[in-house]
Design a protein around this motif. Structure first.
Motif, PDB file in Angstrom:
ATOM      1  N   PRO A  80       0.809  -1.230   0.000  1.00 29.50           N
ATOM      2  CA  PRO A  80       0.000   0.000   0.000  1.00 29.50           C
ATOM      3  C   PRO A  80       0.844   1.284   0.000  1.00 29.50           C
ATOM      4  CG  PRO A  80      -0.940  -1.580   1.516  1.00 29.50           C
ATOM      5  CD  PRO A  80       0.384  -2.149   1.070  1.00 29.50           C
ATOM      6  N   HIS A  81       2.054   1.227   0.518  1.00 30.21           N
ATOM      7  CA  HIS A  81       2.957   2.387   0.541  1.00 30.21           C
ATOM      8  C   HIS A  81       3.731   2.528  -0.774  1.00 30.21           C
ATOM      9  CE1 HIS A  81       2.138   2.651   4.808  1.00 30.21           C
ATOM     10  NE2 HIS A  81       2.387   1.358   4.875  1.00 30.21           N
ATOM     11  N   LEU A  82       3.716   1.501  -1.596  1.00 28.69           N
ATOM     12  CA  LEU A  82       4.515   1.468  -2.822  1.00 28.69           C
ATOM     13  C   LEU A  82       3.705   1.653  -4.094  1.00 28.69           C
ATOM     14  CD1 LEU A  82       6.618  -1.731  -2.019  1.00 28.69           C
ATOM     15  CD2 LEU A  82       7.275   0.649  -1.605  1.00 28.69           C
ATOM     16  N   LYS A  83       2.463   1.221  -4.082  1.00 28.75           N
ATOM     17  CA  LYS A  83       1.733   1.104  -5.341  1.00 28.75           C
ATOM     18  C   LYS A  83       1.546   2.412  -6.087  1.00 28.75           C
ATOM     19  CE  LYS A  83      -2.858   0.786  -3.286  1.00 28.75           C
ATOM     20  NZ  LYS A  83      -4.022  -0.098  -3.158  1.00 28.75           N
ATOM     21  N   SER A  84       1.595   3.541  -5.387  1.00 24.32           N
ATOM     22  CA  SER A  84       1.448   4.825  -6.085  1.00 24.32           C
ATOM     23  C   SER A  84       2.661   5.140  -6.972  1.00 24.32           C
ATOM     24  CB  SER A  84       1.226   5.960  -5.084  1.00 24.32           C
ATOM     25  OG  SER A  84       2.378   6.148  -4.289  1.00 24.32           O
ATOM     26  N   PHE A  85       3.749   4.410  -6.802  1.00 28.33           N
ATOM     27  CA  PHE A  85       4.935   4.598  -7.641  1.00 28.33           C
ATOM     28  C   PHE A  85       4.872   3.765  -8.929  1.00 28.33           C
ATOM     29  CE2 PHE A  85       6.417   5.540  -3.338  1.00 28.33           C
ATOM     30  CZ  PHE A  85       6.979   6.785  -3.534  1.00 28.33           C
ATOM     31  N   PHE A  86       3.879   2.896  -9.023  1.00 34.50           N
ATOM     32  CA  PHE A  86       3.761   1.978 -10.158  1.00 34.50           C
ATOM     33  C   PHE A  86       2.423   2.206 -10.864  1.00 34.50           C
ATOM     34  CE2 PHE A  86       6.746   0.182  -7.202  1.00 34.50           C
ATOM     35  CZ  PHE A  86       7.764  -0.296  -7.995  1.00 34.50           C
ATOM     36  N   THR A  87       2.363   3.292 -11.626  1.00 33.15           N
ATOM     37  CA  THR A  87       1.142   3.672 -12.332  1.00 33.15           C
ATOM     38  C   THR A  87       1.427   3.704 -13.836  1.00 33.15           C
ATOM     39  OG1 THR A  87       1.639   6.037 -12.198  1.00 33.15           O
ATOM     40  CG2 THR A  87       0.380   5.076 -10.361  1.00 33.15           C
ATOM     41  N   PRO A  88       0.395   3.677 -14.664  1.00 35.28           N
ATOM     42  CA  PRO A  88       0.619   3.636 -16.123  1.00 35.28           C
ATOM     43  C   PRO A  88       1.469   4.784 -16.673  1.00 35.28           C
ATOM     44  CG  PRO A  88      -1.636   3.064 -15.634  1.00 35.28           C
ATOM     45  CD  PRO A  88      -1.018   3.524 -14.334  1.00 35.28           C
ATOM     46  N   ASP A  89       1.434   5.949 -16.038  1.00 36.43           N
ATOM     47  CA  ASP A  89       2.200   7.098 -16.530  1.00 36.43           C
ATOM     48  C   ASP A  89       3.584   7.215 -15.907  1.00 36.43           C
ATOM     49  OD1 ASP A  89       0.129   7.891 -18.203  1.00 36.43           O
ATOM     50  OD2 ASP A  89      -0.828   9.045 -16.608  1.00 36.43           O
ATOM     51  N   GLN A  90       3.889   6.378 -14.922  1.00 37.49           N
ATOM     52  CA  GLN A  90       5.147   6.486 -14.188  1.00 37.49           C
ATOM     53  C   GLN A  90       6.247   5.684 -14.871  1.00 37.49           C
ATOM     54  OE1 GLN A  90       5.945   8.291 -11.132  1.00 37.49           O
ATOM     55  NE2 GLN A  90       7.885   7.776 -12.095  1.00 37.49           N
ATOM     56  N   LEU A  91       7.412   6.307 -15.053  1.00 35.51           N
ATOM     57  CA  LEU A  91       8.588   5.588 -15.535  1.00 35.51           C
ATOM     58  C   LEU A  91       9.323   5.019 -14.333  1.00 35.51           C
ATOM     59  CD1 LEU A  91      10.615   4.685 -17.686  1.00 35.51           C
ATOM     60  CD2 LEU A  91      11.697   6.948 -17.480  1.00 35.51           C
ATOM     61  N   VAL A  92       9.500   3.706 -14.335  1.00 32.48           N
ATOM     62  CA  VAL A  92      10.194   2.997 -13.265  1.00 32.48           C
ATOM     63  C   VAL A  92      11.387   2.292 -13.903  1.00 32.48           C
ATOM     64  CG1 VAL A  92      10.004   1.274 -11.444  1.00 32.48           C
ATOM     65  CG2 VAL A  92       8.007   2.663 -12.060  1.00 32.48           C
ATOM     66  N   ILE A  93      12.571   2.541 -13.364  1.00 34.04           N
ATOM     67  CA  ILE A  93      13.782   1.988 -13.962  1.00 34.04           C
ATOM     68  C   ILE A  93      14.493   1.054 -12.989  1.00 34.04           C
ATOM     69  CG2 ILE A  93      14.015   4.118 -15.287  1.00 34.04           C
ATOM     70  CD1 ILE A  93      16.684   4.545 -13.615  1.00 34.04           C
ATOM     71  N   ALA A  94      15.294   0.178 -13.548  1.00 32.21           N
ATOM     72  CA  ALA A  94      16.135  -0.713 -12.747  1.00 32.21           C
ATOM     73  C   ALA A  94      17.318  -1.134 -13.605  1.00 32.21           C
ATOM     74  CB  ALA A  94      15.350  -1.934 -12.292  1.00 32.21           C
ATOM     75  N   HIS A  95      18.375  -1.535 -12.941  1.00 36.56           N
ATOM     76  CA  HIS A  95      19.528  -2.090 -13.645  1.00 36.56           C
ATOM     77  C   HIS A  95      19.285  -3.596 -13.699  1.00 36.56           C
ATOM     78  CE1 HIS A  95      23.440  -1.137 -15.338  1.00 36.56           C
ATOM     79  NE2 HIS A  95      23.848  -2.332 -14.903  1.00 36.56           N
ATOM     80  N   ASN A  96      19.013  -4.104 -14.883  1.00 38.28           N
ATOM     81  CA  ASN A  96      18.492  -5.447 -15.115  1.00 38.28           C
ATOM     82  C   ASN A  96      17.016  -5.473 -14.709  1.00 38.28           C
ATOM     83  OD1 ASN A  96      18.191  -8.087 -15.862  1.00 38.28           O
ATOM     84  ND2 ASN A  96      19.316  -8.930 -14.119  1.00 38.28           N
ATOM     85  N   ALA A  97      16.243  -4.617 -15.341  1.00 36.10           N
ATOM     86  CA  ALA A  97      14.821  -4.440 -15.014  1.00 36.10           C
ATOM     87  C   ALA A  97      14.024  -5.727 -15.157  1.00 36.10           C
ATOM     88  CB  ALA A  97      14.219  -3.342 -15.887  1.00 36.10           C
ATOM     89  N   GLN A  98      14.440  -6.609 -16.034  1.00 31.96           N
ATOM     90  CA  GLN A  98      13.719  -7.874 -16.192  1.00 31.96           C
ATOM     91  C   GLN A  98      13.642  -8.610 -14.853  1.00 31.96           C
ATOM     92  OE1 GLN A  98      15.318 -10.406 -19.252  1.00 31.96           O
ATOM     93  NE2 GLN A  98      13.804 -11.991 -18.928  1.00 31.96           N
ATOM     94  N   PHE A  99      14.736  -8.611 -14.102  1.00 35.64           N
ATOM     95  CA  PHE A  99      14.750  -9.263 -12.791  1.00 35.64           C
ATOM     96  C   PHE A  99      13.833  -8.538 -11.810  1.00 35.64           C
ATOM     97  CE2 PHE A  99      16.382  -9.321  -8.424  1.00 35.64           C
ATOM     98  CZ  PHE A  99      16.276 -10.672  -8.138  1.00 35.64           C
ATOM     99  N   ASP A 100      14.018  -7.233 -11.637  1.00 33.12           N
ATOM    100  CA  ASP A 100      13.240  -6.495 -10.633  1.00 33.12           C
ATOM    101  C   ASP A 100      11.757  -6.475 -10.977  1.00 33.12           C
ATOM    102  OD1 ASP A 100      15.360  -5.384  -8.708  1.00 33.12           O
ATOM    103  OD2 ASP A 100      16.163  -4.936 -10.683  1.00 33.12           O
ATOM    104  N   ASN A 101      11.423  -6.324 -12.263  1.00 31.89           N
ATOM    105  CA  ASN A 101      10.022  -6.355 -12.665  1.00 31.89           C
ATOM    106  C   ASN A 101       9.412  -7.735 -12.407  1.00 31.89           C
ATOM    107  OD1 ASN A 101      10.286  -3.694 -13.492  1.00 31.89           O
ATOM    108  ND2 ASN A 101      10.411  -4.187 -15.662  1.00 31.89           N
TER     109      ASN A 101
END
Length: 177
Positions: free
Chosen positions: A71-92
């Motif tokens: 509940p504290h995280l989900k606002s960071f994962f919205t259709p308009d939000q760019l979320v990045i990671a180094h090796n994003a396949q793993f983190d996603n």
């Protein structure tokens, strides 16, 4: 550029076994906020994973479970939000499997992998691991495999790339997931 960089560490080989998470919020190419939490994955820790990140079962015993943290995280994962990671396949994948493990809906968001941008924009590097790219870009990576330090480095990598190669060089790597 506005985005969120994130990094998971896992307790074992199961992707739902997140045991730590960090989020770095970037607004106008500046880090503006961060979140870090240990997570109780409610599963066993593999010695190999512990050897990598140093997090033990006892360290997370009093930590929230992923469904308590979501509940504290989900606002960071919205259709308009760019979320990045180094090796994003793993983190996603960790995000998706953790959500599915707790029967929570999997969000749609924009994703970018800094491994891929690094391969394209810095092909001369010996490899494109987080520590290698960080060193090449003169980014401090204090404790590799600490989720907070890794997410910070990932954010700094994309900031460096935007500043040195331009936003147009980055755009082709943004995908909806």
């Amino acid at each position: 550029m506005d985005f969120v960089a994130y990094d998971f560490e896992t307790a074992n080989n199961y992707r739902f076994s997140a045991c730590s998470l960090a989020l770095i919020v970037v607004r106008n190419n500046q880090i503006t906020d961060e979140l870090y939490s240990l997570i109780n994955p409610q599963t066993n820790f593999a010695w190999r994973n512990v050897a990598i990140h140093g997090i033990h079962e006892a360290d997370v015993a009093d930590s929230p479970t992923f469904d308590e943290l979501w509940p504290h995280l989900k606002s960071f994962f919205t259709p308009d939000q760019l979320v990045i990671a180094h090796n994003a396949q793993f983190d996603n994948s960790v995000l998706k499997h953790a959500l599915q493990h707790y029967d929570l809906p999997v969000p749609t968001f924009k994703s970018l992998d800094t491994v891929r941008t690094s391969r394209k924009l810095s092909p001369e590097l010996i490899n494109h691991k987080l520590d290698t790219v960080s060193q090449a870009y003169q980014i401090d990576l204090h404790h590799h495999h600490n989720a907070l330090d890794d997410a910070h480095a990932c954010a700094e990598i994309l900031i460096h790339q935007v500043n040195n190669f331009g936003i147009e060089a980055i755009r082709p790597f943004i995908k909806s997931v």
